[in-house]
Write a protein that holds these residues in place. Structure first.
Motif, short mmCIF file in Angstrom:
data_model
loop_
_atom_site.label_atom_id
_atom_site.label_comp_id
_atom_site.label_asym_id
_atom_site.label_seq_id
_atom_site.Cartn_x
_atom_site.Cartn_y
_atom_site.Cartn_z
N ARG A 1 0.85 -1.20 0.00
CA ARG A 1 0.00 0.00 0.00
C ARG A 1 0.88 1.24 0.00
O ARG A 1 1.82 1.33 0.79
CB ARG A 1 -0.89 0.03 1.24
N ASN B 1 0.55 4.96 0.78
CA ASN B 1 -0.43 5.77 1.51
C ASN B 1 -0.27 7.26 1.24
O ASN B 1 0.81 7.82 1.45
CB ASN B 1 -0.26 5.54 3.01
N TYR C 1 -5.05 5.13 -0.01
CA TYR C 1 -3.82 4.44 -0.40
C TYR C 1 -4.03 3.82 -1.77
O TYR C 1 -5.15 3.52 -2.16
CB TYR C 1 -3.38 3.38 0.62
N ASP D 1 6.76 10.74 1.96
CA ASP D 1 6.77 9.51 2.75
C ASP D 1 5.46 8.80 2.54
O ASP D 1 4.44 9.18 3.10
CB ASP D 1 6.99 9.86 4.22
N ARG E 1 4.77 5.73 3.31
CA ARG E 1 4.51 4.71 4.34
C ARG E 1 4.07 3.38 3.70
O ARG E 1 3.06 2.79 4.05
CB ARG E 1 3.45 5.23 5.33
N TYR E 2 4.86 2.95 2.74
CA TYR E 2 4.58 1.66 2.10
C TYR E 2 4.60 0.54 3.13
O TYR E 2 5.46 0.50 4.01
CB TYR E 2 5.68 1.35 1.09
N PHE E 3 3.69 -0.38 3.01
CA PHE E 3 3.78 -1.64 3.76
C PHE E 3 2.96 -2.68 3.01
O PHE E 3 2.10 -2.33 2.19
CB PHE E 3 3.33 -1.46 5.22
N PRO E 4 3.23 -3.97 3.27
CA PRO E 4 2.54 -5.02 2.51
C PRO E 4 1.03 -4.94 2.73
O PRO E 4 0.58 -4.79 3.86
CB PRO E 4 3.10 -6.32 3.10
N PRO F 1 -2.29 -6.16 3.63
CA PRO F 1 -2.72 -7.39 4.32
C PRO F 1 -4.00 -7.98 3.73
O PRO F 1 -4.39 -9.08 4.11
CB PRO F 1 -2.95 -6.91 5.76
#
Lengths: 494, 490
Positions: free
Chosen positions: A82, A84, A94, A276, A278-281, A283
């Motif tokens: 994602r 964001n 996102y 920024d 705030r990439y993260f996998p 879920p």
């Protein structure tokens, strides 16, 4: 650029390619362009609470095909992340994209740098190509101070194709973009329509003094919806940066919009502090797994691509490298060429067809700004016209006249030839009769010619052609006239 | 008729034999709700009219000879499940009167089964909380003691079932939100394996941890409800394509030889002595039924707490970005510009705890902190899952406390979120490992209920339900009803 000797530009492109799937990447909504605003956005596209994304397998296949076509590594396992940020046309807050493990990494395409047969090849490497969802559109007109939002585009599948910064001129960047454009259309994974935003090119541009090894500060140029504008936008940006530095200024990291009306780029936002996201996998989505046998089946399904097609045209038809590359530069051009040739059957002459497609037809299409698929002279009619050239019914000059008439919608080539009586006179007896009549009318000129005034040959040709209303076969006319003048001279000498 | 004292099986039998109609049954529970909910505040939205329509429809189906375990059975939804036509608030001012244009998959299944929804229950806002005090619709009271919290976040469902305002209710559990309120309210709750119940239409808090489940009176009742809710859903990519066993048929699996693992570390620091004693009593009961007790090691509870309070807020910070005042939900008055619209809509719409977790999560995902926080938390999560797997090499089921204490007083932790977070220390590891967990009532301490937690390997809900069922066949803690709610409402 000549005024900027001593400088070099460094250009990398990010190309957002909309995949030609029927439905969106994470929902069942349709992807067709031009529908009523927000009529093709379902709950998933609207980002309503509680909904979940479900991956469209067709988008995965298309992305993988692209990777295979450019010789890239296609990951058997890739993941979605994602990205964001808040924006009104990004419904969830996102964007689902791929950062850590993209589906395609590496790969390269070969472009031709320079014109005509002097062009040299250059390899441009790709960094990656990843799957992601498109955002919606903000509509700033027609809302009196407010902003309208159309989420039809939200969730349309994209591959973002990122090149290495390996291009050093606007022309190279355009050649690269055209090559990618050709590839995705050959693969059938994108309709390539730049006006509708199906193929969107952002250019990262920086300049440095020749010999410097460090990259200059780059700007990102957006809003370029044609290859012509891409070239102009990059040229403008290169010049702007060089002049800025030469005037003692400093290039700022910015996103700049190209304005085709003013032919300039202007600042949209600065990027001095890195965003920024705030990439993260994500879920909500499992890793994308491609079975090795599936990948091999996709590889086997790849169509003939531009480079292979061009090589075949050279080897099989004896076309020049330049003509081959022009004909294969777009899928529809190659298809038109092949259809014309096929329609001519045994009489097909590849070089003749190539000359017409890259010459007369291309010039006319260009003049009227038409895609070849919309040519008023379709392939079967060009074939019919060229058959009349091959069998000497038409001279090249008359063929052009008939071409123009077909273009203007007056009918088929054969119909126009018939209606206008344009059929070439190839009957030797008829030509001899006309020549004989003309010579009989001008005994004085015949005598002058025979006395050595060679220039009068053209005078006789003109008169006979006029009498034949331009339809006499020129070669036959020449032959008959030469022998008649010669025989007359002999007679006269008796 | 005292319908509120009957099991789902008894209610089904009565409906099938036409001893009473679905309408009579529904009216009876609606009357209980009308009489008692004013004091409990367990419902956010009551839907008596829709309930009667659904009951009449169920009666038609029953009259046509149809039968089904939930046909005509009243229930309540936690207000996190989207229901077309009935507002879904997630107990947030942000959603206010938002009405979803679709049903959650769970709701579709329950509606198809003919269950009759009586309303949507109170909860901690966006399921963030352990006391049900973080609700824009006010706190819920514990039926056993109105000065105590019911637990959270499914506090409304737990209180409604404990007071028998409904026979059964749905819930969701991200870090203990079914098990802890079930324990505090003296009822039975099951959080299935992650992926067992579709999350489609269940408003997300932390997507990798959220799981829908059931709060009911008994394990047998929960088995009936879970049966209808479980199963793969193509609309939820994380739902598991694993066949659903017949939970009811498997309630009587033999206990002999069952190895119950008891984590040493969970009975040392911080656990109330009386809670520990009630759990020991329950374990003795299970041993008497043929099970054996095995000491195991689960050393990660404090680590799990830290990991959870990074992962869950991180996911929440992203999941809740869609609440921006642009397309639905609360929108501030007269926004000056886009940032003003975002800032004020979100500041006004979200409560303090939600804002706190969004900020924690945003921080945890920020450049420069991501590796130190989020990535390390995910590593801890894998370690916790691995330790559970090792433990299950030595036992079939793990038993332990649900929470360190019985229900605390309303307002006791409201000044100190960190002590509130400790309430979840035994439940959070289960969510991080994606395992099924249950809470069953095992007695009282100081007049407030004590719950015992049962944990199994993935997709062993039927074993957990069976162990709980055996225990409940030999005890009556689950049949206890607070005095004020015992009698019929006429």
């Amino acid at each position: 650029m000549s005024s900027h000797a001593g400088w070099e530009a460094v250009i990398g492109l990010e190309i957002h390619t909309q995949l030609a799937t029927q439905s969106k990447i994470f929902s069942g909504a349709a992807t067709a362009f031009g529908a009523e605003p927000n009529s093709q956005a379902c709950a998933v596209d609207l980002g309503l609470p509680g909904v979940l994304p479900v991956l469209n397998a067709e988008a995965v296949r298309m992305a993988a095909l692209f990777g295979l076509a450019v010789g890239a590594h296609v990951a058997l396992e890739s993941t979605f992340d994602r990205k964001n940020y808040f924006y009104p046309d990004l419904p969830k807050g996102y964007q689902i994209s791929q950062l850590a493990q993209p589906i395609v990494s590496g790969g390269a395409v070969v472009i031709a740098v320079g014109e005509g047969d002097k062009a040299v090849q250059k390899t441009i490497h790709l960094t990656r190509a990843h799957l992601e969802e498109d955002a919606g559109k903000s509509l700033h007109e027609d809302f009196a101070g407010a902003t309208g939002i159309d989420l039809n585009r939200a969730g349309t599948p994209l591959i973002e194709i990122v090149s290495e910064p390996e291009m050093s001129s606007a022309a190279e960047a355009v050649a690269y973009a055209r090559k990618i454009h050709a590839m995705v259309q050959y693969l059938g994974i994108c309709d390539g329509n730049m006006q509708e935003g199906s193929f969107r090119v952002d250019a990262n541009v920086s300049v440095r003094r020749r010999g410097d090894t460090q990259l200059g500060t780059r700007t990102e140029v957006k809003n370029v919806n044609s290859f012509r504008f891409l070239e102009r936008a990059i040229d403008y940006e290169i010049n702007r940066q060089i002049e800025l530095i030469e005037d003692g200024g400093r290039v700022q990291q910015q996103t700049r919009l190209y304005d085709p009306n003013k032919d300039e780029t202007r600042m949209m936002r600065t990027k001095e502090a890195a965003d920024d996201y705030r990439y993260f996998p994500d879920p909500d989505l499992l890793p994308v797994i491609i079975k090795p046998e599936t990948l091999e089946a996709w590889r086997a399904s790849l169509p003939e691509l531009p480079d292979a097609k061009a090589a075949r045209y050279q080897a099989h038809y004896g076309l020049s490298a330049y003509d081959s590359s022009v004909l294969t530069s777009a899928k529809q051009t190659a298809a038109y060429f092949e259809q014309t040739l096929a329609a001519m059957g045994k009489a097909g002459d590849a070089k003749l067809v190539a000359n017409w497609v890259t010459g007369t037809l291309a010039a006319q299409l260009n003049k009227e700004g038409l895609e070849i698929s919309l040519s008023p002279v379709p392939a079967d009619l060009l074939a019919q016209l060229l058959l009349r050239v091959v069998d000497n019914t038409l001279s090249n000059k008359l063929a052009k006249e008939v071409f123009d008439a077909v273009w203007a919608g007056e009918g088929t080539p054969d119909g126009i030839i018939e209606a206008r009586g344009l059929k070439q006179i190839t009957d030797t007896g008829a030509i001899e009769a006309m020549v004989g009549a003309i010579l009989a009318e001008h005994p004085d000129k015949v005598a002058e010619y025979r006395a050595g005034k060679d220039k009068l040959f053209g005078f006789f040709v003109g008169l006979v052609m006029k009498a034949a209303k331009g339809k006499a076969n020129p070669q036959q006319l020449n032959d008959v006239l030469k022998s008649s003048l010669g025989s007359c001279g002999e007679e006269g000498g008796v | 008729m005292s319908y509120h004292l009957k099991t789902l099986t008894q209610l089904r039998a009565g409906l099938a034999s036409r001893a009473f109609s679905a309408r009579e049954l529904t009216v009876s529970f609606l009357n209980r709700m009308a009489a008692h909910d004013g004091g409990l505040n367990s419902f956010i939205t009551q839907t008596p009219e829709q309930a009667l329509l659904a009951a009449d429809l169920a009666d038609k189906r029953l009259a046509a000879g149809e039968t089904g375990p939930l046909l005509g059975i009243p229930y309540a939804h936690k207000d996190i499940f989207c229901t077309a036509g009935v507002r879904t608030t997630c107990a947030s001012k942000m959603l206010g009167n938002w009405v979803a244009p679709y049903d959650a998959s769970v709701h579709q299944k329950l509606a198809a089964a003919g269950a009759v929804m009586l309303g949507k229950t109170n909860m901690d806002e966006f399921a963030m909380g352990s006391s049900n005090e973080n609700s824009a619709f006010g706190a819920v009271k514990n039926p056993w003691d109105h000065t105590a919290v019911p637990g959270g976040s499914s506090g409304g469902s737990a209180a409604a079932v404990a007071a028998r305002l409904v026979p059964i209710a749905t819930g969701s559990d991200t870090g203990g939100s079914i098990r802890q309120p079930a324990a505090y309210c003296g009822i039975t709750g099951i959080k299935p394996t992650y992926g067992r119940v579709s999350r489609f239409g269940m408003i997300a808090y932390a997507s990798s941890l959220d799981q829908g489940g059931v709060l009911g009176v008994s394990a047998a009742d929960c088995a009936v409800m879970l049966q209808a809710m479980a199963g793969h859903d193509a609309r939820d990519s994380t739902s598991a394509p694993v066949p659903v066993p017949d939970y009811v048929a498997q309630l009587n699996q033999p206990m002999a030889g069952l190895r119950i693992g008891v984590p040493r570390q969970w009975f040392t620091q911080g656990l109330s002595v009386s809670v520990a004693a009630r759990i020991d009593d329950a374990l003795l009961e299970l041993e008497a039924l043929g099970a054996t007790r095995v000491a195991i090691d689960l050393p990660d509870a404090p680590l799990a707490l830290a990991a959870y309070y990074l992962i869950a807020p991180a996911e929440a910070s992203s999941n809740l970005s869609r609440f921006d005042g642009v397309r639905f939900g609360h929108r501030c008055a007269d926004p000056q510009d886009l940032n003003d619209l975002y800032e004020r809509s979100r500041s006004e719409g979200f409560g303090a705890e939600v804002q706190r977790r969004i900020l924690i999560g945003t921080y945890a995902l920020s450049a420069g902190y991501y590796d130190a926080f989020y990535v390390r938390a995910q590593r801890a999560r894998r370690q916790i899952a691995a330790h559970f797997a090792s433990a299950f090499a030595h036992c079939d089921v793990i038993a332990g406390p649900v929470a360190p204490n019985v229900a605390f007083d309303l307002g006791a932790h409201s000044k100190d979120p960190a002590t509130m977070y400790l309430e979840d220390i035994y439940t959070i590891p289960v969510n991080l490992a994606g395992l099924p967990g249950m809470s069953i009532p095992v007695g009282f301490a100081g007049g407030r209920p004590v719950g015992m937690q049962l944990i199994g390997p993935a997709f062993t809900e039927s074993r957990l339900l069976s162990v709980a069922h055996h225990y409940q066949q030999h005890t009556d803690w689950h049949q206890q009803i607070p005095n004020a709610y015992r009698e019929d409402v006429v």
